[in-house]
Design a protein around this motif. Sequence first.
Motif, PDB file in Angstrom:
ATOM      1  N   LEU A 102       0.832  -1.205   0.000  1.00 38.01           N
ATOM      2  CA  LEU A 102       0.000   0.000   0.000  1.00 38.01           C
ATOM      3  C   LEU A 102       0.862   1.249   0.000  1.00 38.01           C
ATOM      4  N   LYS A 103       0.592   2.154  -0.916  1.00 36.29           N
ATOM      5  CA  LYS A 103       1.210   3.485  -0.898  1.00 36.29           C
ATOM      6  C   LYS A 103       0.597   4.273   0.250  1.00 36.29           C
ATOM      7  N   ILE A 104       1.443   4.795   1.153  1.00 41.11           N
ATOM      8  CA  ILE A 104       0.888   5.513   2.308  1.00 41.11           C
ATOM      9  C   ILE A 104       1.246   6.994   2.335  1.00 41.11           C
ATOM     10  N   ASP A 105       2.215   7.448   1.534  1.00 40.75           N
ATOM     11  CA  ASP A 105       2.570   8.865   1.610  1.00 40.75           C
ATOM     12  C   ASP A 105       1.444   9.713   1.035  1.00 40.75           C
ATOM     13  N   LYS A 106       1.373  10.948   1.500  1.00 43.02           N
ATOM     14  CA  LYS A 106       0.312  11.879   1.104  1.00 43.02           C
ATOM     15  C   LYS A 106       0.848  13.044   0.276  1.00 43.02           C
ATOM     16  N   GLY A 107       1.913  12.795  -0.467  1.00 45.28           N
ATOM     17  CA  GLY A 107       2.474  13.839  -1.300  1.00 45.28           C
ATOM     18  C   GLY A 107       3.710  14.463  -0.688  1.00 45.28           C
ATOM     19  N   LEU A 108       4.216  15.504  -1.333  1.00 46.02           N
ATOM     20  CA  LEU A 108       5.526  16.062  -1.020  1.00 46.02           C
ATOM     21  C   LEU A 108       5.442  17.499  -0.524  1.00 46.02           C
ATOM     22  N   GLU A 109       6.346  17.831   0.370  1.00 46.07           N
ATOM     23  CA  GLU A 109       6.520  19.220   0.793  1.00 46.07           C
ATOM     24  C   GLU A 109       7.192  20.015  -0.330  1.00 46.07           C
ATOM     25  N   ALA A 158      16.684  10.145   6.870  1.00 43.96           N
ATOM     26  CA  ALA A 158      16.214  10.112   8.264  1.00 43.96           C
ATOM     27  C   ALA A 158      14.702  10.003   8.317  1.00 43.96           C
ATOM     28  N   GLN A 159      13.995  10.773   7.485  1.00 38.05           N
ATOM     29  CA  GLN A 159      12.535  10.719   7.479  1.00 38.05           C
ATOM     30  C   GLN A 159      12.043   9.354   7.003  1.00 38.05           C
ATOM     31  N   GLN A 160      12.671   8.830   5.964  1.00 40.31           N
ATOM     32  CA  GLN A 160      12.258   7.535   5.433  1.00 40.31           C
ATOM     33  C   GLN A 160      12.406   6.428   6.490  1.00 40.31           C
ATOM     34  N   PHE A 161      13.520   6.410   7.188  1.00 41.78           N
ATOM     35  CA  PHE A 161      13.750   5.358   8.167  1.00 41.78           C
ATOM     36  C   PHE A 161      12.872   5.540   9.412  1.00 41.78           C
ATOM     37  N   ALA A 162      12.575   6.783   9.776  1.00 46.52           N
ATOM     38  CA  ALA A 162      11.666   7.015  10.895  1.00 46.52           C
ATOM     39  C   ALA A 162      10.274   6.493  10.567  1.00 46.52           C
ATOM     40  N   LEU A 163       9.800   6.766   9.349  1.00 50.41           N
ATOM     41  CA  LEU A 163       8.503   6.251   8.932  1.00 50.41           C
ATOM     42  C   LEU A 163       8.547   4.731   8.814  1.00 50.41           C
ATOM     43  N   GLY A 164       9.666   4.214   8.292  1.00 50.20           N
ATOM     44  CA  GLY A 164       9.815   2.771   8.188  1.00 50.20           C
ATOM     45  C   GLY A 164       9.721   2.080   9.534  1.00 50.20           C
ATOM     46  N   ALA A 170       3.985  -1.704  13.144  1.00 56.97           N
ATOM     47  CA  ALA A 170       2.611  -2.125  12.858  1.00 56.97           C
ATOM     48  C   ALA A 170       2.561  -3.504  12.211  1.00 56.97           C
ATOM     49  N   GLY A 171       3.724  -4.136  12.059  1.00 55.43           N
ATOM     50  CA  GLY A 171       3.765  -5.479  11.497  1.00 55.43           C
ATOM     51  C   GLY A 171       3.790  -5.538   9.993  1.00 55.43           C
ATOM     52  N   LEU A 172       4.205  -4.453   9.350  1.00 51.61           N
ATOM     53  CA  LEU A 172       4.247  -4.370   7.899  1.00 51.61           C
ATOM     54  C   LEU A 172       5.676  -4.128   7.412  1.00 51.61           C
ATOM     55  N   MET A 173       5.940  -4.460   6.160  1.00 49.40           N
ATOM     56  CA  MET A 173       7.254  -4.289   5.553  1.00 49.40           C
ATOM     57  C   MET A 173       7.320  -2.961   4.799  1.00 49.40           C
ATOM     58  N   PRO A 174       8.210  -2.033   5.187  1.00 48.35           N
ATOM     59  CA  PRO A 174       8.285  -0.758   4.478  1.00 48.35           C
ATOM     60  C   PRO A 174       9.147  -0.837   3.221  1.00 48.35           C
ATOM     61  N   GLN A 210      14.246  -5.782   8.687  1.00 50.04           N
ATOM     62  CA  GLN A 210      14.625  -5.540   7.308  1.00 50.04           C
ATOM     63  C   GLN A 210      13.695  -4.495   6.701  1.00 50.04           C
ATOM     64  N   VAL A 211      14.196  -3.842   5.658  1.00 47.31           N
ATOM     65  CA  VAL A 211      13.382  -2.941   4.865  1.00 47.31           C
ATOM     66  C   VAL A 211      13.583  -3.298   3.401  1.00 47.31           C
ATOM     67  N   MET A 212      12.731  -2.761   2.562  1.00 50.97           N
ATOM     68  CA  MET A 212      12.952  -2.800   1.125  1.00 50.97           C
ATOM     69  C   MET A 212      13.276  -1.394   0.659  1.00 50.97           C
ATOM     70  N   LEU A 213      13.996  -1.297  -0.434  1.00 51.42           N
ATOM     71  CA  LEU A 213      14.383   0.003  -0.990  1.00 51.42           C
ATOM     72  C   LEU A 213      13.887   0.096  -2.431  1.00 51.42           C
ATOM     73  N   LYS A 214      13.297   1.246  -2.772  1.00 54.55           N
ATOM     74  CA  LYS A 214      12.897   1.530  -4.145  1.00 54.55           C
ATOM     75  C   LYS A 214      13.674   2.745  -4.613  1.00 54.55           C
ATOM     76  N   LEU A 215      14.537   2.544  -5.604  1.00 58.09           N
ATOM     77  CA  LEU A 215      15.496   3.561  -5.999  1.00 58.09           C
ATOM     78  C   LEU A 215      15.434   3.813  -7.504  1.00 58.09           C
ATOM     79  N   SER A 216      15.850   4.994  -7.905  1.00 55.58           N
ATOM     80  CA  SER A 216      15.976   5.293  -9.325  1.00 55.58           C
ATOM     81  C   SER A 216      17.069   4.422  -9.933  1.00 55.58           C
ATOM     82  N   LEU A 217      16.895   4.044 -11.179  1.00 58.25           N
ATOM     83  CA  LEU A 217      17.936   3.273 -11.861  1.00 58.25           C
ATOM     84  C   LEU A 217      19.248   4.048 -11.812  1.00 58.25           C
ATOM     85  N   PRO A 218      20.345   3.408 -11.398  1.00 61.81           N
ATOM     86  CA  PRO A 218      21.581   4.149 -11.129  1.00 61.81           C
ATOM     87  C   PRO A 218      22.338   4.565 -12.391  1.00 61.81           C
TER      88      PRO A 218
END
Length: 297
Positions: A102-109, A158-164, A170-174, A210-218
């Motif tokens: 599930l996408k949970i973010d609500k957009g960008l600052e 820092a924000q990504q890992f805090a949310l993760g 909550a028992g979910l994989m970020p 553990q976490v998963m990472l979604k990154l731009s193609l390098p």
Amino acid sequence: MTTAAMTEKMREGRGFIAALDQSGGSTPKALRQYGIADDAWKTEDEMFDLMHAMRARIMTAPAFTGEKVIGAILFEQTMDRMVDGMPTATYLWQKRGVVPFLKIDKGLEAEADGVQLMKPIPGLEALLARARAAGIFGTKERSVISAAHPGGIKAIVAQQFALGAQVAAAGLMPILEPEVTISIPDKAEAEAILRDALLEALDALPQDRQVMLKLSLPSVDNFFAPLVDHPRVLRVVALSGGHARDAANAILARNRGVIASFSRALSEGLSAQQSDAAFNATLAEAIEGIWSASVGG
């Protein structure tokens, strides 16, 4: 719960993750690309009805199975709706063998220090609880890097890992998604700063997380290999980021251990005006190409 089976699918599955999570701002563009003009809907509800019909058509297509599509990222409204008479997440896992996120973010600052942090997420705890009850395995949360600014990139991580951490509690994989804009002139430098910051944050995680990472193609092939190999990383996935599908597949195939999580590149060539046979054939060709690039890298 099927968490263990879903975790195993994410760890060992030979395939890719479909990103079916376009939300408010990106939905009209996605519908236009699908051949549905802006005048086809008058209200936001009608717009999302059309978008859900497109997503359901993709999810019910013969080629959309866990054999090659191991996961799918959903928009909140998609999670709350039905596909083929079943709640979407239940349909994906039970009927297709596809792990639901599930996408949970609500957009960008607004951009500051070369980055756009995520906006606050009101009602996050309730949303995560509802997602878990619906059979969702994990979440995805996106922020954007537009310059090689060390302070900004460290703030993003820092924000990504805090949310993760909240997601994991909550028992979910970020799936943490600090996207680097592919068109910026200092993309390679931004990726280097990002990789170092990610490795530092990963090293600080508890051993049982553990976490998963979604990154731009390098910019440099296999640049994210240290992330792929890190014991705190379940899987590294890549976004197409504006690349056409063939170009994205070519880059992806050169990066060991990275699999696709494409959105626009997956739906490229699909049209509301196509017959079911033509639609299914076009989607099957797209899935085959993205799968091949994902498993061959």
